[in-house]
Motif scaffolding. Structure first.
Motif, PDB file in Angstrom:
ATOM      1  N   GLU A 292       0.820  -1.221   0.000  1.00 11.08           N
ATOM      2  CA  GLU A 292       0.000   0.000   0.000  1.00 11.08           C
ATOM      3  C   GLU A 292       0.853   1.271   0.000  1.00 11.08           C
ATOM      4  N   LYS A 293       1.904   1.306   0.821  1.00  6.80           N
ATOM      5  CA  LYS A 293       2.692   2.537   0.964  1.00  6.80           C
ATOM      6  C   LYS A 293       3.526   2.859  -0.265  1.00  6.80           C
ATOM      7  N   PHE A 294       3.676   1.880  -1.156  1.00  6.88           N
ATOM      8  CA  PHE A 294       4.492   2.093  -2.348  1.00  6.88           C
ATOM      9  C   PHE A 294       3.664   2.085  -3.634  1.00  6.88           C
ATOM     10  N   LYS A 295       2.353   1.939  -3.503  1.00  8.10           N
ATOM     11  CA  LYS A 295       1.550   1.751  -4.711  1.00  8.10           C
ATOM     12  C   LYS A 295       1.471   2.991  -5.591  1.00  8.10           C
ATOM     13  N   ASN A 296       1.785   4.158  -5.043  1.00  9.46           N
ATOM     14  CA  ASN A 296       1.731   5.387  -5.837  1.00  9.46           C
ATOM     15  C   ASN A 296       3.068   5.747  -6.470  1.00  9.46           C
ATOM     16  N   TYR A 297       4.069   4.874  -6.306  1.00  7.25           N
ATOM     17  CA  TYR A 297       5.367   5.164  -6.911  1.00  7.25           C
ATOM     18  C   TYR A 297       5.254   5.089  -8.437  1.00  7.25           C
ATOM     19  N   LYS A 298       5.747   6.106  -9.127  1.00  4.12           N
ATOM     20  CA  LYS A 298       5.680   6.173 -10.587  1.00  4.12           C
ATOM     21  C   LYS A 298       7.095   6.144 -11.154  1.00  4.12           C
ATOM     22  N   PRO A 299       7.546   5.023 -11.670  1.00  5.60           N
ATOM     23  CA  PRO A 299       8.900   4.953 -12.219  1.00  5.60           C
ATOM     24  C   PRO A 299       8.997   5.659 -13.568  1.00  5.60           C
ATOM     25  N   ASN A 300      10.216   5.983 -13.950  1.00  6.95           N
ATOM     26  CA  ASN A 300      10.482   6.457 -15.292  1.00  6.95           C
ATOM     27  C   ASN A 300      10.456   5.238 -16.218  1.00  6.95           C
ATOM     28  N   ILE A 301       9.477   5.180 -17.105  1.00  7.50           N
ATOM     29  CA  ILE A 301       9.256   3.979 -17.929  1.00  7.50           C
ATOM     30  C   ILE A 301      10.458   3.686 -18.831  1.00  7.50           C
ATOM     31  N   LYS A 302      11.064   4.735 -19.380  1.00  6.84           N
ATOM     32  CA  LYS A 302      12.237   4.533 -20.243  1.00  6.84           C
ATOM     33  C   LYS A 302      13.364   3.883 -19.460  1.00  6.84           C
ATOM     34  N   ASN A 303      13.633   4.391 -18.261  1.00  5.12           N
ATOM     35  CA  ASN A 303      14.692   3.818 -17.429  1.00  5.12           C
ATOM     36  C   ASN A 303      14.345   2.398 -16.995  1.00  5.12           C
ATOM     37  N   LEU A 304      13.079   2.182 -16.649  1.00 11.69           N
ATOM     38  CA  LEU A 304      12.632   0.851 -16.229  1.00 11.69           C
ATOM     39  C   LEU A 304      12.864  -0.165 -17.354  1.00 11.69           C
ATOM     40  N   CYS A 305      12.523   0.210 -18.584  1.00 16.10           N
ATOM     41  CA  CYS A 305      12.714  -0.686 -19.730  1.00 16.10           C
ATOM     42  C   CYS A 305      14.193  -0.955 -19.991  1.00 16.10           C
ATOM     43  N   SER A 306      15.024   0.051 -19.732  1.00 15.58           N
ATOM     44  CA  SER A 306      16.466  -0.137 -19.893  1.00 15.58           C
ATOM     45  C   SER A 306      16.985  -1.193 -18.922  1.00 15.58           C
ATOM     46  N   TYR A 307      16.540  -1.126 -17.672  1.00  9.05           N
ATOM     47  CA  TYR A 307      16.941  -2.136 -16.689  1.00  9.05           C
ATOM     48  C   TYR A 307      16.360  -3.508 -17.035  1.00  9.05           C
ATOM     49  N   LEU A 308      15.132  -3.532 -17.527  1.00  6.62           N
ATOM     50  CA  LEU A 308      14.513  -4.799 -17.938  1.00  6.62           C
ATOM     51  C   LEU A 308      15.328  -5.440 -19.063  1.00  6.62           C
ATOM     52  N   ASN A 309      15.803  -4.627 -19.985  1.00  7.27           N
ATOM     53  CA  ASN A 309      16.566  -5.135 -21.125  1.00  7.27           C
ATOM     54  C   ASN A 309      17.907  -5.724 -20.699  1.00  7.27           C
ATOM     55  N   ASN A 310      18.406  -5.296 -19.518  1.00  8.52           N
ATOM     56  CA  ASN A 310      19.692  -5.798 -19.016  1.00  8.52           C
ATOM     57  C   ASN A 310      19.537  -6.954 -18.030  1.00  8.52           C
ATOM     58  N   ASP A 311      18.311  -7.434 -17.858  1.00  9.55           N
ATOM     59  CA  ASP A 311      18.078  -8.507 -16.889  1.00  9.55           C
ATOM     60  C   ASP A 311      18.887  -9.745 -17.261  1.00  9.55           C
ATOM     61  N   LYS A 312      19.508 -10.370 -16.261  1.00  3.15           N
ATOM     62  CA  LYS A 312      20.414 -11.493 -16.510  1.00  3.15           C
ATOM     63  C   LYS A 312      19.696 -12.721 -17.073  1.00  3.15           C
ATOM     64  N   LYS A 313      18.371 -12.779 -16.944  1.00  2.00           N
ATOM     65  CA  LYS A 313      17.626 -13.944 -17.417  1.00  2.00           C
ATOM     66  C   LYS A 313      17.238 -13.832 -18.896  1.00  2.00           C
ATOM     67  N   ASN A 314      17.506 -12.687 -19.495  1.00  2.24           N
ATOM     68  CA  ASN A 314      17.163 -12.504 -20.907  1.00  2.24           C
ATOM     69  C   ASN A 314      18.067 -13.344 -21.805  1.00  2.24           C
ATOM     70  N   THR A 315      17.516 -13.813 -22.911  1.00  2.00           N
ATOM     71  CA  THR A 315      18.297 -14.603 -23.873  1.00  2.00           C
ATOM     72  C   THR A 315      18.309 -13.963 -25.255  1.00  2.00           C
ATOM     73  N   LYS A 316      17.574 -12.869 -25.417  1.00  2.00           N
ATOM     74  CA  LYS A 316      17.494 -12.198 -26.716  1.00  2.00           C
ATOM     75  C   LYS A 316      17.335 -10.704 -26.492  1.00  2.00           C
ATOM     76  N   ASN A 317      18.091  -9.911 -27.236  1.00  2.00           N
ATOM     77  CA  ASN A 317      18.036  -8.466 -27.069  1.00  2.00           C
ATOM     78  C   ASN A 317      16.647  -7.922 -27.369  1.00  2.00           C
TER      79      ASN A 317
END
Length: 352
Positions: A292-317
């Motif tokens: 509940e206390k964190f539900k209003n957090y709004k991430p920067n979507i561009k930055n979030l996607c950049s981190y998602l793209n670097n996830d160690k479990k990814n197998t394809k760019n």
């Protein structure tokens, strides 16, 4: 520490050898032994300083993500060397997941492997990370990208450690408990929603949920210790959770970030038509209660996607291997980081 039996102890089968998980509620005490070397979470040391008064072989670690780094490892290894830790030594690790990661990683590489025991002190570590063998450190702003597998010879869970935890630390651990519940069976999870909602609002029965979660994880890791098949499902919520942690510079505790990541994964499952809206809403009504206390957090979507793209479990760019819910089962699902995906992310953080 003398053990008072709460449950039947768990024996974990590992490729490195079997190890036991003991449960106790006895008083917290630490034993001095010429072959013991203690690695202790700074917060635990400050809380129980008097208990360590007779122990000189002691490394205190500040449990911050930035301390899971190569730069800090050099300092820790020099300390081990100066204290003459060797193959006869047993490292006693006392702390949460960060202290566990650092200790296990060092123990796995020092002298090509030395013995260690783990006393998990957070709910998250007791209910999840204390078994499974994984260790890791962070690198170049990517979380847990370097690591391996090296289990302790013994895990001792003392519930008295939980009495000093802050609310957000309890919620962080509950995030992993909820994860195990949905992984086990999402329909049963919903049928037992009253129990989970009680858990979120009360510290009663934490012991039962710790035991239940570890039994679920034990079944999975004994089939797939090295994360090649069945165990990948345990990453449910983690791809999004890790990216969120990096994006907010770890202001959101790990288990809560995973909790949000689970809800986001379920939302994407709905948007990609793998589950209906009714199921998403029912699951979300439980999960959101825990963050509940964190539900209003709004991430920067561009930055979030950049981190998602670097996830160690990814197998394809430009693709992530998301764990999405399909009817009652969780499945690894390649998802392209395209405009549609970005719009779904934006929608999710707008409606929460």
């Amino acid at each position: 520490m003398g053990a008072i039996l709460l449950f039947k102890n768990l024996k974990i089968k590992s490729k490195f050898g079997k190890y036991d998980v003991y449960f106790e509620t006895s008083k917290i005490n630490f034993k001095k032994d010429k072959n013991y070397f203690y690695v202790v979470d700074k917060n635990i040391y400050n809380l129980y300083k008097a208990k360590f008064s007779n122990i000189s072989e002691l490394l205190i670690i500040d449990p911050r993500e930035r301390n899971k780094s190569f730069e800090k490892l050099s300092k820790y290894l020099k300390f081990f060397q100066n204290k003459k830790v060797n193959k006869k030594s047993t490292v006693i690790c006392i702390g949460g997941g960060i202290t566990q990661d650092i200790s296990s990683f060092i123990c796995s590489i020092y002298y090509r492997g030395i013995k260690w025991h783990f006393y998990p002190t957070t709910l998250l570590a007791q209910a999840d990370s204390c078994i499974g063998s994984k260790n890791s450190i962070n690198f170049n702003q990517s979380k847990n990208i370097i690591g391996g597998f090296y289990p302790p010879q013994k895990v001792l869970i003392n519930l008295n450690f939980l009495k000093t935890l802050k609310v957000k630390e309890i919620q962080s651990g509950i995030g992993e408990i909820l994860k195990c519940g949905i992984i086990s069976n999402s329909d049963n999870f919903l049928r037992n929603k009253k129990e989970y909602l009680k858990l979120i609002n009360s510290r009663k029965n934490l012991d039962k949920f710790i035991f239940k979660s570890l039994k679920i994880k034990k079944t999975i890791i004994e089939k797939d210790e090295f994360d090649t098949k069945e165990r990948k499902i345990m990453n449910y919520g983690h791809t999004f959770g890790h990216a969120l942690e990096s994006e907010c510079n770890y202001k959101i505790p790990h288990g809560i970030a995973v909790n949000i990541g689970m809800d986001l994964a379920n939302y994407l499952s709905m948007r990609y038509s793998f589950i209906n809206k009714n199921k998403y809403v029912k699951l979300s009504n439980i999960l959101v209660k825990n963050f509940e206390k964190f539900k209003n957090y709004k991430p920067n979507i561009k930055n979030l996607c950049s981190y998602l793209n670097n996830d160690k479990k990814n197998t394809k760019n430009n693709f992530i291997n998301a764990i999405l819910l399909k009817n009652t089962k969780l499945e690894i699902t390649p998802v392209k980081l395209d405009d549609k995906f970005r719009s779904y992310l934006s929608d999710y953080f707008l409606i929460r």
